[in-house]
Design an enzyme around this catalytic site. Sequence first.
Site, PDB file in Angstrom:
ATOM      1  N   HIS A   1      -3.282 -18.397  36.010  1.00  0.00           N
ATOM      2  CA  HIS A   1      -2.169 -18.340  36.761  1.00  0.00           C
ATOM      3  C   HIS A   1      -2.715 -18.706  38.261  1.00  0.00           C
ATOM      4  O   HIS A   1      -1.684 -18.892  39.030  1.00  0.00           O
ATOM      5  CB  HIS A   1      -1.930 -16.731  37.015  1.00  0.00           C
ATOM      6  CG  HIS A   1      -0.573 -16.508  36.074  1.00  0.00           C
ATOM      7  ND1 HIS A   1       0.622 -17.191  36.098  1.00  0.00           N
ATOM      8  CD2 HIS A   1      -0.573 -15.412  35.123  1.00  0.00           C
ATOM      9  CE1 HIS A   1       1.504 -16.453  35.299  1.00  0.00           C
ATOM     10  NE2 HIS A   1       0.693 -15.507  34.484  1.00  0.00           N
ATOM     11  N   GLU A  12       5.330 -18.029  33.803  1.00  0.00           N
ATOM     12  CA  GLU A  12       4.671 -17.293  32.662  1.00  0.00           C
ATOM     13  C   GLU A  12       4.744 -18.253  31.262  1.00  0.00           C
ATOM     14  O   GLU A  12       3.723 -18.353  30.605  1.00  0.00           O
ATOM     15  CB  GLU A  12       5.719 -15.935  32.270  1.00  0.00           C
ATOM     16  CG  GLU A  12       5.325 -15.092  33.445  1.00  0.00           C
ATOM     17  CD  GLU A  12       4.079 -14.423  33.694  1.00  0.00           C
ATOM     18  OE1 GLU A  12       3.225 -14.756  32.783  1.00  0.00           O
ATOM     19  OE2 GLU A  12       3.973 -13.661  34.717  1.00  0.00           O
ATOM     20  N   GLY A  17      -0.127  -5.807  30.640  1.00  0.00           N
ATOM     21  CA  GLY A  17      -1.432  -6.118  30.146  1.00  0.00           C
ATOM     22  C   GLY A  17      -2.418  -6.563  31.041  1.00  0.00           C
ATOM     23  O   GLY A  17      -3.420  -6.017  31.084  1.00  0.00           O
ATOM     24  N   ALA A  18      -1.794  -7.216  32.244  1.00  0.00           N
ATOM     25  CA  ALA A  18      -2.720  -7.601  33.329  1.00  0.00           C
ATOM     26  C   ALA A  18      -1.808  -8.097  34.319  1.00  0.00           C
ATOM     27  O   ALA A  18      -0.571  -8.574  34.166  1.00  0.00           O
ATOM     28  CB  ALA A  18      -3.827  -8.547  32.740  1.00  0.00           C
ATOM     29  N   MET A  19      -2.519  -8.361  35.560  1.00  0.00           N
ATOM     30  CA  MET A  19      -1.595  -8.983  36.728  1.00  0.00           C
ATOM     31  C   MET A  19      -2.647 -10.020  37.444  1.00  0.00           C
ATOM     32  O   MET A  19      -3.722  -9.714  37.772  1.00  0.00           O
ATOM     33  CB  MET A  19      -1.227  -7.974  37.824  1.00  0.00           C
ATOM     34  CG  MET A  19      -0.520  -8.325  38.802  1.00  0.00           C
ATOM     35  SD  MET A  19       1.087  -9.288  38.244  1.00  0.00           S
ATOM     36  CE  MET A  19       1.287 -10.397  39.681  1.00  0.00           C
ATOM     37  N   GLU A  20      -1.945 -11.070  37.666  1.00  0.00           N
ATOM     38  CA  GLU A  20      -2.974 -12.225  38.127  1.00  0.00           C
ATOM     39  C   GLU A  20      -3.046 -12.158  39.798  1.00  0.00           C
ATOM     40  O   GLU A  20      -3.336 -13.236  40.367  1.00  0.00           O
ATOM     41  CB  GLU A  20      -2.216 -13.368  37.788  1.00  0.00           C
ATOM     42  CG  GLU A  20      -0.696 -13.935  38.822  1.00  0.00           C
ATOM     43  CD  GLU A  20       0.369 -13.450  37.890  1.00  0.00           C
ATOM     44  OE1 GLU A  20       1.671 -13.954  38.142  1.00  0.00           O
ATOM     45  OE2 GLU A  20       0.303 -12.447  37.084  1.00  0.00           O
ATOM     46  N   GLU A  25       4.273  -6.881  40.982  1.00  0.00           N
ATOM     47  CA  GLU A  25       5.070  -7.610  40.403  1.00  0.00           C
ATOM     48  C   GLU A  25       6.055  -6.757  39.439  1.00  0.00           C
ATOM     49  O   GLU A  25       5.585  -5.890  38.609  1.00  0.00           O
ATOM     50  CB  GLU A  25       4.428  -8.726  39.345  1.00  0.00           C
ATOM     51  CG  GLU A  25       5.424  -9.683  38.758  1.00  0.00           C
ATOM     52  CD  GLU A  25       4.853 -10.902  38.144  1.00  0.00           C
ATOM     53  OE1 GLU A  25       5.542 -11.454  37.513  1.00  0.00           O
ATOM     54  OE2 GLU A  25       3.552 -11.056  38.045  1.00  0.00           O
ATOM     55  N   HIS A  77      -5.293 -16.282  30.375  1.00  0.00           N
ATOM     56  CA  HIS A  77      -3.992 -16.387  30.887  1.00  0.00           C
ATOM     57  C   HIS A  77      -3.795 -15.957  32.654  1.00  0.00           C
ATOM     58  O   HIS A  77      -3.202 -16.723  33.473  1.00  0.00           O
ATOM     59  CB  HIS A  77      -3.046 -15.521  30.220  1.00  0.00           C
ATOM     60  CG  HIS A  77      -1.523 -15.218  30.570  1.00  0.00           C
ATOM     61  ND1 HIS A  77      -0.710 -16.221  30.184  1.00  0.00           N
ATOM     62  CD2 HIS A  77      -1.042 -14.559  31.783  1.00  0.00           C
ATOM     63  CE1 HIS A  77       0.410 -16.068  30.576  1.00  0.00           C
ATOM     64  NE2 HIS A  77       0.506 -15.056  31.562  1.00  0.00           N
ATOM     65  N   GLU A  78      -4.641 -14.716  32.960  1.00  0.00           N
ATOM     66  CA  GLU A  78      -4.496 -14.453  34.327  1.00  0.00           C
ATOM     67  C   GLU A  78      -5.329 -15.599  35.288  1.00  0.00           C
ATOM     68  O   GLU A  78      -4.762 -15.543  36.426  1.00  0.00           O
ATOM     69  CB  GLU A  78      -4.871 -13.134  34.394  1.00  0.00           C
ATOM     70  CG  GLU A  78      -4.247 -11.924  33.451  1.00  0.00           C
ATOM     71  CD  GLU A  78      -2.637 -12.222  33.761  1.00  0.00           C
ATOM     72  OE1 GLU A  78      -2.276 -12.314  34.686  1.00  0.00           O
ATOM     73  OE2 GLU A  78      -2.107 -11.634  32.672  1.00  0.00           O
TER      74      GLU A  78
END
Length: 881
Positions: A308, A327, A268-271, A128, A304-305
């Site tokens: 998603h 988001e 921070g992170a990726m879903e 992403e 959060h992730e």
Amino acid sequence: MLKDNGQVFRLEDYRESDYLIPEVTLTFQLGPAETLVTAVLKVERRQGVAVTAPLTLDGDGLVLAGLAVNGAKADATTFEASPDRLILRKTPHAARFELTIETRLSPTKNKALMGLYVSNGVFCTQCEAEGFRRITYFLDRPDVLSVYTVRIEADRKEAPLLLSNGNPVEKGALDAERHFAVWHDPHPKPSYLFALVAGDLGAVTDSFTTASGRAVDLAIYVEHGKEERAAYAMDSLKRSMRWDEERFGREYDLDVFNIVAVSDFNMGAMENKGLNVFNDKYVLADADTATDLDFANIEAIIAHEYFHNWTGNRITCRDWFQLCLKEGLTVFRDHEFSADQRSRAVKRIAEVRALRAHQFPEDQGPLAHPVRPRRFREINNFYTATVYEKGSEVVRMIRTVLGQDAFRAGMDLYFERHDGQAVTIEDFIKAFEDASGRDLAQFSLWYHQAGTPNVAIATRHDAREGTLTVEIEQSVPPTPSESRKRLMHIPLAFGLVGPDGQDMAYESAEGATVEDGVIHLRKRHHTVRFSGLKARPVLSINRGFSAPVTMAASSVAKERLFLARHDRDPYSRWQALNTLFTEALISATRRKRGGRQLAFPDELVGLAVELAGDGALEAAFRALALTLPAEADIAREIGENIDPDAIYAARMALLSTIAEAGRGDFAGLHASLHDNAPFAPDAAGAGRRALRNALIEYMALAAGDPGPAREQFDTADNMTERAAALTVLAHHFPKHGDSREALARLEAQYRDNPLVLDKWFQIQAMIPSSDTVELMRELMGHAHFSLTNPNRVRALIGTFAMANQTAFHSADGSGYRLVADTVMALEKHNPQVSARLATAFRSWRSLESGRREHARLVLADMAQRKNLSRDLADIVERTLA
């Protein structure tokens, strides 16, 4: 002058692709120096598209090693290949055909950390927004959804672990040295959600049983020896999964859910579907190395992730202009989760403070854009506070406007109607309109119009008539490309606080729609008249920060003091106090620039001391009550001709005044909050530590020496109190031997722990001194500083540029030059992180003339550089415009 660095994409230009790719089979023959990727694409021409329409696939720096159509080698006259594009000029007549593409990659040379790269010996991907095109040629856009099957081949010793999206299908040996694994994801997804991880990692495993009784295997993979520090992340994941079932009716849909923590990550992170990749900062934690804030961030970002999975994965964006659809909505969901896990009141205040610190300046500067942008040159530059935090506030307002039941019905309809689709903001809003029967056309302007609305309020009480008249007027200041603004629908939660501190009931409200304690402002001006109020109430407005607006109220300090003591809404109570602090600091800043003596109202200082000792309040709330507005907050409120040195002097004067007033109370309160129980990262324990940390700064200032902070540093049994004490030492006594010794001790003790060293760098980057620029240059030469690690860059350079108002804005311009030089050095290998650092200059026009000219020259110099990346050129151009 800046050159045109690429195409400008516009929302109105959106059109469907001529082709779809319903199925993708990928084979990775992994090697650090060279990796061969074979992509087999099942391509489908859309109905009505001419057979002669070429198929154009995106690439980014790719090397084409082979191309076949329906199994036959492609004729060189039928296609055109470049590193950034593959055009099949002649496609088969059949509506469906197979395209096989081979590309060669060098993961170890990929320092941009987009596509396939290596982090500490682990193969990892980040796709992403447009990283998949760095792996293979593809229709790399969110509305092309494909079912993926992935085969990974690698050296067994180098990479015993082979992971991708979906469920595991097969694994085995290829020969004595190499092995393979096959993964299949049955849920169609866009290419940005593809993920692969291969390496030698330790694991923390668990399981989760869904509401329907399905068993899901859970695993968090970390570097060997760090497994114990992933326990809290696993606990957060399980709580997130249960919460999403209970609050939104969303159940997980695969047999496994994996998280991998890596140390080199731009975000921070990726879903990614079923395989979340995290910056290890948001996975690893224990009492000795992580602060309460770290624990809270891990809890929120894990949630959060995971959330998603439905708001972003199962339902994704039609195009990148709809980024807030995943988001902003998912930030709202993780905020609600954290509020339920911790203190809802304290969490809400923290959210508002963050919004004002990051999003309000964005809305007020050259980088302003709507929650749904209408155009962009580089999509990476729109992962902004406006999209995330303001996007969340818009969803929250939908709930306020509709009410909880109608909001949940709208969400249920959205999930039911659009599962498996790539959709738009209009689709989202339509679900709520259909579920509630309400017209949200005017409200939708929150998505389409940039800028922070201002609401002006005046009240008048008539004791004889028993009425309170409230005059309310809205305005939205002009922003880049938007000089004329339309009127918004602004929901303002309110209360009428009586002399006894309780909310007063009124008989009727005329002049505007008033429902369930909310005034709905739809016109430029409303006059609302409340009747049945013989005693004069104090208006408590925008309770819970029901709308992300600025307020200009005619209330006097006496009324704000009253609300700070009595308002039943915790956010409004804190807001009243924060407004009093802000007004006092602005006044002091102006007196400082005029060379006058600084003094503060006794009632305000006394109130701060009073609230600190009020045991009926949450400890975390009391800590917030003692936390003065940040220097950047004061600068934002002043708005123009800003002198950071005067702001710093005013803030220090108020800190010292409160410290002296609380001298007789704070030390005893600090001692009473000590807890001999084992550390626990729960809300109650975190609140006590937050209050102790707020008090220790005041105690050190009152004492005039570092003794109280040094004692807390020496005796602390957790990183929360240790880091807070070190911050007081370094910031208020930077040249004292105690400060230098404590910094040296922390470095020596944790030199092998990158996340603690980040804190060590960060604390020093925040020292508010004219000497900090030189210290920064020394720290950039430190053996453990590296421009290739985004965490380290953010900890040192990012903290200095974004949070150290005095040193970054050094009057001689040296802070600007330091950051600009770093931005240019970083841009050569990681344009994304470089561009985000450059946003520190966004408010340069609001500075006093000397600093403003220094900043302008630095920006102009960057603009003149040749071959700027599209990421950086976009930020610099808009900042200078």
